[in-house]
Design an enzyme around this catalytic site. Sequence first.
Site, mmCIF file in Angstrom:
data_model
loop_
_atom_site.group_PDB
_atom_site.id
_atom_site.type_symbol
_atom_site.label_atom_id
_atom_site.label_comp_id
_atom_site.label_asym_id
_atom_site.label_seq_id
_atom_site.Cartn_x
_atom_site.Cartn_y
_atom_site.Cartn_z
ATOM 1 C CB SER A 1 32.722 43.771 37.238
ATOM 2 O OG SER A 1 34.105 43.804 36.960
ATOM 3 C CE1 TYR B 1 31.739 43.023 31.807
ATOM 4 C CE2 TYR B 1 33.481 43.862 33.238
ATOM 5 C CZ TYR B 1 32.441 42.976 33.001
ATOM 6 O OH TYR B 1 32.116 42.039 33.955
#
Length: 293
Positions: free
Chosen positions: A139, A152
């Site tokens: 990501s 995250y």
Amino acid sequence: MTLSPEGSELAVVTGASTGIGAATARELARRGFHVLAGVRREPDGDALRGPGIEPVILDITEPDHIRALITRVDGDPHGRAVRALVNNAAIQANVPIEAFAIDQWRRMFEVNLFGQVAVIQAVLPALIRSRGRVINISSVGGKVAMAAYGPYAATKFALEAVSDALRRELAAVGVEVVVIQPGAVRTEMLGRAITAGGGLVSAMTPEQLQRYGGLVHAVNAQAVSSTRSGLPATAAAKVIAKAVTARRPRTRYPVGREAAMIRWLPFLPDRVLDRIFAAALRPHFPEGTRRIR
């Protein structure tokens, strides 16, 4: 790489129930692979099943599921080799570090990192035999950690480190390791992250809610805004398929303009980055709430 039209090679895709995983399974099947598409529920598999796509029940935190996957891979009735493992399964919640319970931290790392490593370890002998490929879906959060993305981003930073070490360890045996870094992509994952974050906000203490309530609202509003103009999951799937099939793949592929820009931000001074991210969030705070400075 040239594939026969008979699905002469296998590709394993985790987290294939929806979003990028499902789109990747379909794209690889379209390109001639026989895809073992990992899903957690039978109905998800039924929705995904099609030519070249074989759903398999796979919760990457369940050792029995991983063992069953390897039994299927090693016992392929057509003797097909595994060309690629696409590690896509992940969970997300946008929540401040103080308000994220330690058992939730452990759960996020279990899914986003330890489960990925467990699948890699299990599939790697087959990939070494075929000189195949590991594709890890990271990501933009694997490059920068914005407010309320700490848990995250921590898992994605760790996955990037694992990918770098693994690439260097496997270079001598011909197994490529590639990282995909999606930015804003329109998937169901964002909705699940916002729902999870909402539940966590409701569990905050009054003091935490005063400190972070506006921040969580702003982060989620910003995410919704950017995702509306983001790429469809099919666009990300095409980049992943390129990483699988390219003769000489790059080590990293950003997905989308946002990802291409953000990957260079870590080279800026920390305080400059802090101001950039704070300024981007300010318009999304509700009136009368504490804002980032």
